[in-house]
Design a protein around this motif. Structure first.
Motif, PDB file in Angstrom:
ATOM      1  N   PRO A  42       4.733  22.920 -12.304  1.00 50.10           N
ATOM      2  CA  PRO A  42       5.678  22.428 -13.309  1.00 50.10           C
ATOM      3  C   PRO A  42       6.966  23.239 -13.397  1.00 50.10           C
ATOM      4  CG  PRO A  42       3.772  23.426 -14.360  1.00 50.10           C
ATOM      5  CD  PRO A  42       3.484  23.364 -12.894  1.00 50.10           C
ATOM      6  N   TRP A  43       6.990  24.432 -12.820  1.00 49.17           N
ATOM      7  CA  TRP A  43       8.189  25.275 -12.869  1.00 49.17           C
ATOM      8  C   TRP A  43       9.090  25.035 -11.658  1.00 49.17           C
ATOM      9  CZ3 TRP A  43       7.498  26.274 -17.587  1.00 49.17           C
ATOM     10  CH2 TRP A  43       6.252  26.628 -18.080  1.00 49.17           C
ATOM     11  N   ASN A  44       8.653  24.194 -10.734  1.00 50.82           N
ATOM     12  CA  ASN A  44       9.421  23.985  -9.512  1.00 50.82           C
ATOM     13  C   ASN A  44       9.325  22.531  -9.046  1.00 50.82           C
ATOM     14  OD1 ASN A  44      11.039  24.782  -7.363  1.00 50.82           O
ATOM     15  ND2 ASN A  44       9.303  25.338  -6.091  1.00 50.82           N
ATOM     16  N   LEU A  45       9.597  21.595  -9.934  1.00 52.21           N
ATOM     17  CA  LEU A  45       9.531  20.172  -9.599  1.00 52.21           C
ATOM     18  C   LEU A  45      10.872  19.684  -9.082  1.00 52.21           C
ATOM     19  CD1 LEU A  45       7.557  19.020 -12.756  1.00 52.21           C
ATOM     20  CD2 LEU A  45       6.668  19.200 -10.430  1.00 52.21           C
ATOM     21  N   LYS A  46      10.809  18.735  -8.172  1.00 54.58           N
ATOM     22  CA  LYS A  46      12.029  18.151  -7.594  1.00 54.58           C
ATOM     23  C   LYS A  46      12.108  16.679  -7.983  1.00 54.58           C
ATOM     24  CE  LYS A  46      12.778  21.830  -4.948  1.00 54.58           C
ATOM     25  NZ  LYS A  46      12.784  22.953  -5.797  1.00 54.58           N
ATOM     26  N   PRO A  47      13.322  16.175  -8.166  1.00 54.99           N
ATOM     27  CA  PRO A  47      13.474  14.750  -8.486  1.00 54.99           C
ATOM     28  C   PRO A  47      12.911  13.892  -7.357  1.00 54.99           C
ATOM     29  CG  PRO A  47      15.560  15.915  -8.761  1.00 54.99           C
ATOM     30  CD  PRO A  47      14.603  16.870  -8.110  1.00 54.99           C
ATOM     31  N   GLY A  48      12.255  12.813  -7.720  1.00 62.34           N
ATOM     32  CA  GLY A  48      11.692  11.907  -6.730  1.00 62.34           C
ATOM     33  C   GLY A  48      12.289  10.519  -6.872  1.00 62.34           C
ATOM     34  N   SER A  49      11.896   9.627  -5.985  1.00 60.60           N
ATOM     35  CA  SER A  49      12.418   8.258  -6.030  1.00 60.60           C
ATOM     36  C   SER A  49      11.331   7.247  -6.373  1.00 60.60           C
ATOM     37  CB  SER A  49      13.059   7.902  -4.690  1.00 60.60           C
ATOM     38  OG  SER A  49      12.112   8.044  -3.646  1.00 60.60           O
ATOM     39  N   GLN A  50      10.062   7.654  -6.315  1.00 63.15           N
ATOM     40  CA  GLN A  50       8.971   6.738  -6.620  1.00 63.15           C
ATOM     41  C   GLN A  50       8.742   6.658  -8.121  1.00 63.15           C
ATOM     42  OE1 GLN A  50       5.510   7.969  -4.462  1.00 63.15           O
ATOM     43  NE2 GLN A  50       6.360   7.399  -2.485  1.00 63.15           N
ATOM     44  N   LYS A  51       8.158   5.559  -8.543  1.00 64.96           N
ATOM     45  CA  LYS A  51       7.853   5.360  -9.953  1.00 64.96           C
ATOM     46  C   LYS A  51       6.388   4.981 -10.090  1.00 64.96           C
ATOM     47  CE  LYS A  51      12.510   3.963 -11.246  1.00 64.96           C
ATOM     48  NZ  LYS A  51      12.865   5.049 -12.103  1.00 64.96           N
ATOM     49  N   ALA A  52       5.826   5.248 -11.270  1.00 65.60           N
ATOM     50  CA  ALA A  52       4.437   4.880 -11.552  1.00 65.60           C
ATOM     51  C   ALA A  52       4.302   4.587 -13.031  1.00 65.60           C
ATOM     52  CB  ALA A  52       3.487   5.997 -11.144  1.00 65.60           C
ATOM     53  N   GLN A  53       3.351   3.731 -13.344  1.00 65.46           N
ATOM     54  CA  GLN A  53       3.070   3.404 -14.734  1.00 65.46           C
ATOM     55  C   GLN A  53       2.164   4.476 -15.325  1.00 65.46           C
ATOM     56  OE1 GLN A  53       0.799  -0.155 -15.430  1.00 65.46           O
ATOM     57  NE2 GLN A  53       1.678  -0.430 -17.466  1.00 65.46           N
ATOM     58  N   ILE A  54       2.404   4.826 -16.574  1.00 70.67           N
ATOM     59  CA  ILE A  54       1.593   5.822 -17.273  1.00 70.67           C
ATOM     60  C   ILE A  54       0.381   5.124 -17.884  1.00 70.67           C
ATOM     61  CG2 ILE A  54       1.524   7.491 -19.167  1.00 70.67           C
ATOM     62  CD1 ILE A  54       4.585   7.818 -18.788  1.00 70.67           C
ATOM     63  N   ALA A  55      -0.818   5.515 -17.420  1.00 72.85           N
ATOM     64  CA  ALA A  55      -2.056   4.958 -17.965  1.00 72.85           C
ATOM     65  C   ALA A  55      -2.671   5.905 -18.999  1.00 72.85           C
ATOM     66  CB  ALA A  55      -3.058   4.692 -16.852  1.00 72.85           C
ATOM     67  N   GLU A  56      -2.476   7.218 -18.777  1.00 70.32           N
ATOM     68  CA  GLU A  56      -3.017   8.224 -19.695  1.00 70.32           C
ATOM     69  C   GLU A  56      -2.105   9.439 -19.687  1.00 70.32           C
ATOM     70  OE1 GLU A  56      -6.954  11.122 -20.123  1.00 70.32           O
ATOM     71  OE2 GLU A  56      -7.015   9.444 -18.729  1.00 70.32           O
ATOM     72  N   VAL A  57      -1.746   9.926 -20.853  1.00 72.12           N
ATOM     73  CA  VAL A  57      -0.909  11.119 -20.973  1.00 72.12           C
ATOM     74  C   VAL A  57      -1.823  12.342 -20.973  1.00 72.12           C
ATOM     75  CG1 VAL A  57       0.752  12.349 -22.420  1.00 72.12           C
ATOM     76  CG2 VAL A  57       0.842   9.853 -22.273  1.00 72.12           C
ATOM     77  N   LEU A  58      -1.450  13.358 -20.185  1.00 68.03           N
ATOM     78  CA  LEU A  58      -2.232  14.589 -20.062  1.00 68.03           C
ATOM     79  C   LEU A  58      -1.452  15.769 -20.622  1.00 68.03           C
ATOM     80  CD1 LEU A  58      -3.392  14.049 -16.367  1.00 68.03           C
ATOM     81  CD2 LEU A  58      -4.666  13.495 -18.451  1.00 68.03           C
ATOM     82  N   CYS A  59      -2.144  16.881 -20.794  1.00 66.97           N
ATOM     83  CA  CYS A  59      -1.504  18.127 -21.208  1.00 66.97           C
ATOM     84  C   CYS A  59      -0.433  18.480 -20.172  1.00 66.97           C
ATOM     85  CB  CYS A  59      -2.553  19.226 -21.274  1.00 66.97           C
ATOM     86  SG  CYS A  59      -1.898  20.850 -21.682  1.00 66.97           S
ATOM     87  N   PRO A  60       0.748  18.925 -20.603  1.00 65.03           N
ATOM     88  CA  PRO A  60       1.820  19.214 -19.646  1.00 65.03           C
ATOM     89  C   PRO A  60       1.467  20.283 -18.614  1.00 65.03           C
ATOM     90  CG  PRO A  60       2.633  19.379 -21.901  1.00 65.03           C
ATOM     91  CD  PRO A  60       1.162  19.140 -21.979  1.00 65.03           C
TER      92      PRO A  60
END
Length: 92
Positions: A42-60
């Motif tokens: 989570p400290w080194n994420l890069k922007p992506g181009s794919q998308k997905a639907q959120i089915a369940e929210v998890l702890c960050p």
């Protein structure tokens, strides 16, 4: 350090895969479409181009280290802990 997202969410998609994503609206996340961020740190994420639907929210954060706090920060706490009375002396 700059963030590569506006609102970070960690979630499961309808297929059960876990992703980090970026959403525009933070209300009613389940059912929204998130832009998937690349990486699993989570400290080194890069922007992506794919998308997905959120089915369940998890702890960050996937895991959180245990933090132990030990201290006698207040006079009342020291008294409650039954420490010797000389520890209560303060310098003026």
């Amino acid at each position: 350090m700059s963030a590569n997202f506006s609102c970070l969410v960690r979630f499961k998609d309808p297929g059960g895969q876990i992703h980090y994503g970026d959403v525009a609206n933070t209300i009613d996340l389940v059912g929204q479409t998130a832009t998937i961020l690349e990486g699993d740190d989570p400290w080194n994420l890069k922007p992506g181009s794919q998308k997905a639907q959120i089915a369940e929210v998890l702890c960050p954060l996937e895991s959180v280290p245990l933090i132990y706090g030990i201290g006698l920060n207040y006079k009342k706490h020291i008294e409650e802990s039954s420490f010797p009375s000389d520890i209560l002396k303060t310098s003026t």
